[in-house]
Write an enzyme that holds these catalytic residues in place. Structure first.
Site, PDB file in Angstrom:
ATOM      1  N   TYR A   1      37.912  55.422  30.021  1.00 60.50           N
ATOM      2  CA  TYR A   1      37.640  54.442  29.250  1.00 60.50           C
ATOM      3  C   TYR A   1      37.373  53.845  27.897  1.00 60.50           C
ATOM      4  O   TYR A   1      37.928  52.777  28.298  1.00 60.50           O
ATOM      5  CB  TYR A   1      35.877  54.743  29.767  1.00 60.50           C
TER       6      TYR A   1
ATOM      7  N   SER B   1      34.728  45.601  26.562  1.00 63.23           N
ATOM      8  CA  SER B   1      33.281  46.477  26.585  1.00 63.23           C
ATOM      9  C   SER B   1      33.385  46.785  25.055  1.00 63.23           C
ATOM     10  O   SER B   1      33.688  46.976  24.206  1.00 63.23           O
ATOM     11  CB  SER B   1      33.743  47.949  27.260  1.00 63.23           C
TER      12      SER B   1
HETATM   13  P1  NDP Z   1      29.703  48.216  39.410  1.00 64.31           P
HETATM   14  O1  NDP Z   1      30.049  49.271  39.047  1.00 64.31           O
HETATM   15  O2  NDP Z   1      28.257  46.980  39.309  1.00 64.31           O
HETATM   16  O3  NDP Z   1      30.277  46.729  39.692  1.00 64.31           O
HETATM   17  C1  NDP Z   1      32.199  47.373  38.822  1.00 64.31           C
HETATM   18  C2  NDP Z   1      32.985  46.146  40.134  1.00 64.31           C
HETATM   19  O4  NDP Z   1      34.339  46.338  40.030  1.00 64.31           O
HETATM   20  C3  NDP Z   1      32.399  45.865  41.481  1.00 64.31           C
HETATM   21  O5  NDP Z   1      32.052  44.689  42.558  1.00 64.31           O
HETATM   22  C4  NDP Z   1      33.552  47.152  42.771  1.00 64.31           C
HETATM   23  O6  NDP Z   1      34.098  46.510  43.762  1.00 64.31           O
HETATM   24  C5  NDP Z   1      34.726  46.401  41.474  1.00 64.31           C
HETATM   25  N1  NDP Z   1      36.134  47.080  41.858  1.00 64.31           N
HETATM   26  C6  NDP Z   1      36.410  48.594  41.085  1.00 64.31           C
HETATM   27  N2  NDP Z   1      36.513  48.674  41.821  1.00 64.31           N
HETATM   28  C7  NDP Z   1      38.008  48.004  42.136  1.00 64.31           C
HETATM   29  C8  NDP Z   1      39.239  47.736  42.946  1.00 64.31           C
HETATM   30  N3  NDP Z   1      39.560  49.237  42.457  1.00 64.31           N
HETATM   31  N4  NDP Z   1      39.544  46.747  43.326  1.00 64.31           N
HETATM   32  C9  NDP Z   1      38.905  45.707  43.567  1.00 64.31           C
HETATM   33  N5  NDP Z   1      37.738  45.825  43.017  1.00 64.31           N
HETATM   34  C10 NDP Z   1      37.334  47.149  42.748  1.00 64.31           C
HETATM   35  O7  NDP Z   1      29.484  47.526  37.676  1.00 64.31           O
HETATM   36  P2  NDP Z   1      29.291  46.212  36.668  1.00 64.31           P
HETATM   37  O8  NDP Z   1      29.118  45.436  37.043  1.00 64.31           O
HETATM   38  O9  NDP Z   1      28.019  47.141  35.753  1.00 64.31           O
HETATM   39  O10 NDP Z   1      30.796  45.975  35.637  1.00 64.31           O
HETATM   40  C11 NDP Z   1      31.524  45.405  35.594  1.00 64.31           C
HETATM   41  C12 NDP Z   1      32.887  45.809  34.076  1.00 64.31           C
HETATM   42  O11 NDP Z   1      31.859  45.308  33.124  1.00 64.31           O
HETATM   43  C13 NDP Z   1      33.647  46.214  34.031  1.00 64.31           C
HETATM   44  O12 NDP Z   1      34.775  46.292  33.944  1.00 64.31           O
HETATM   45  C14 NDP Z   1      32.911  47.736  33.482  1.00 64.31           C
HETATM   46  O13 NDP Z   1      33.776  48.413  32.696  1.00 64.31           O
HETATM   47  C15 NDP Z   1      31.915  46.520  32.926  1.00 64.31           C
HETATM   48  N6  NDP Z   1      30.905  46.592  32.339  1.00 64.31           N
HETATM   49  C16 NDP Z   1      29.793  47.225  32.359  1.00 64.31           C
HETATM   50  C17 NDP Z   1      28.831  47.825  31.514  1.00 64.31           C
HETATM   51  C18 NDP Z   1      27.297  47.782  32.047  1.00 64.31           C
HETATM   52  O14 NDP Z   1      26.742  48.422  31.401  1.00 64.31           O
HETATM   53  N7  NDP Z   1      27.672  47.355  33.146  1.00 64.31           N
HETATM   54  C19 NDP Z   1      29.175  47.500  29.648  1.00 64.31           C
HETATM   55  C20 NDP Z   1      30.133  47.471  29.757  1.00 64.31           C
HETATM   56  C21 NDP Z   1      31.395  46.562  30.481  1.00 64.31           C
HETATM   57  P3  NDP Z   1      34.381  47.638  45.205  1.00 64.31           P
HETATM   58  O15 NDP Z   1      33.218  48.933  44.891  1.00 64.31           O
HETATM   59  O16 NDP Z   1      33.516  46.291  46.620  1.00 64.31           O
HETATM   60  O17 NDP Z   1      35.660  47.764  44.966  1.00 64.31           O
END
Ligand code: NDP
Length: 250
Positions: free
Chosen positions: A151, A138
């Protein structure tokens, strides 16, 4: 970019940035496996992807990570690309207001998962003669940000873990890079806007933080992941690439 005969494993692939990336890889000819805990979201995601695999797994657990990698390699015959993207965020917490359980959950999901998934995948990438690992950090892994203690720590760790892995595995033709996105329009940001209160106002505030005066679409992040996985990035390893609308340029 073409990824014919390549297989890709994407954590957090059932939603958001991961799903957008799964779609682009599938359109580019790759075989794609997506990992997440939510099976309903996994099924919904599969309906938008051709010939993909959903593996229900928790990336904080070593056995789940090993199973996800093994199932992917068995289904597709090999594994070439790993996108460690699953993540969670806890907002409005400094070190005094973060519980130990919240700290552990954040670090386990955002950092330990990269270690566990990469450890399971590396033998397959090596067996394929090389490959690429892309980690989602990030812009908050490059600079501090108030109210995001756990985070920010986790994403900073992803940046430096990326560099360490790049050095360890360069001799094996395995490139390791990470992306450092600014704000991206996914559920994660929508939850932040809801916490803020006035969602319309929050959307404006978030956009204004970025010099480009908007946030990114998930596809804009996905395109960079495909670039880093592709031969176009064949001499790039150990990079932490901001994809942040200029937010860390100032
Ligand atoms: P979402 O909340 O839309 O998606 C998060 C994803 O992570 C889901 O698919 C969720 O699936 C999965 N996940 C979370 N915990 C687990 C776990 N324990 N095991 C397996 N899967 C897991 O977030 P984004 O798509 O926005 O985020 C994706 C990445 O990008 C993250 O690492 C986030 O920190 C990073 N990011 C996002 C930003 C933003 O503004 N959106 C900015 C910068 C970085 P499920 O719940 O089914 O387990």
């Amino acid at each position: 970019m073409e990824f014919k005969n390549q297989s890709v494993l994407i954590t957090g692939g059932n939603r958001g940035i991961g799903l957008a990336t799964a779609r682009l890889f599938a359109q580019a000819g790759a075989r794609v496996a997506i990992v997440g805990r939510d099976a309903d979201a996994g099924s919904a995601a599969l309906r938008t992807l051709r010939d993909a695999l959903f593996i229900q797994a928790d990336v904080t657990r070593a056995a789940d990570c090993q199973r996800a990698v093994d199932e992917t390699a068995r289904a597709f015959g090999a594994l070439h690309i790993l996108f460690n993207n699953a993540g969670i965020i806890l907002r409005n917490r400094n070190v005094e207001t973060t519980t130990e359980a919240e700290w552990d959950a954040t670090l386990d999901t955002n950092v330990k998962s990269v270690f566990l998934m990469s450890r399971a995948a590396l033998p397959h990438l090596r067996a394929a003669g090389g490959g690429a690992i892309i980690n989602t950090a990030s812009y908050v892994g490059l600079v501090g940000f108030p109210g995001l203690a756990a985070y920010a720590a986790s994403k900073g760790a992803v940046v430096n873990l990326t560099r360490a892995m790049a050095l360890d595995h360069a001799p094996e033709n395995i490139r390791v890079n990470c992306i450092c996105p600014g704000s991206v329009e996914t559920d994660m940001i929508h939850h932040a806007w809801e916490l803020y209160g006035d969602v319309t106002q929050a959307a404006r505030v978030w956009a204004d933080k970025h010099p480009l005066k908007r946030i990114a679409s998930p596809e804009e992040i996905a395109r960079v992941v495909l670039f880093l996985a592709s031969d176009a990035a064949s001499f790039i390893t150990g990079a932490a690439l901001p994809v942040d609308g200029g937010i860390t340029a100032g």
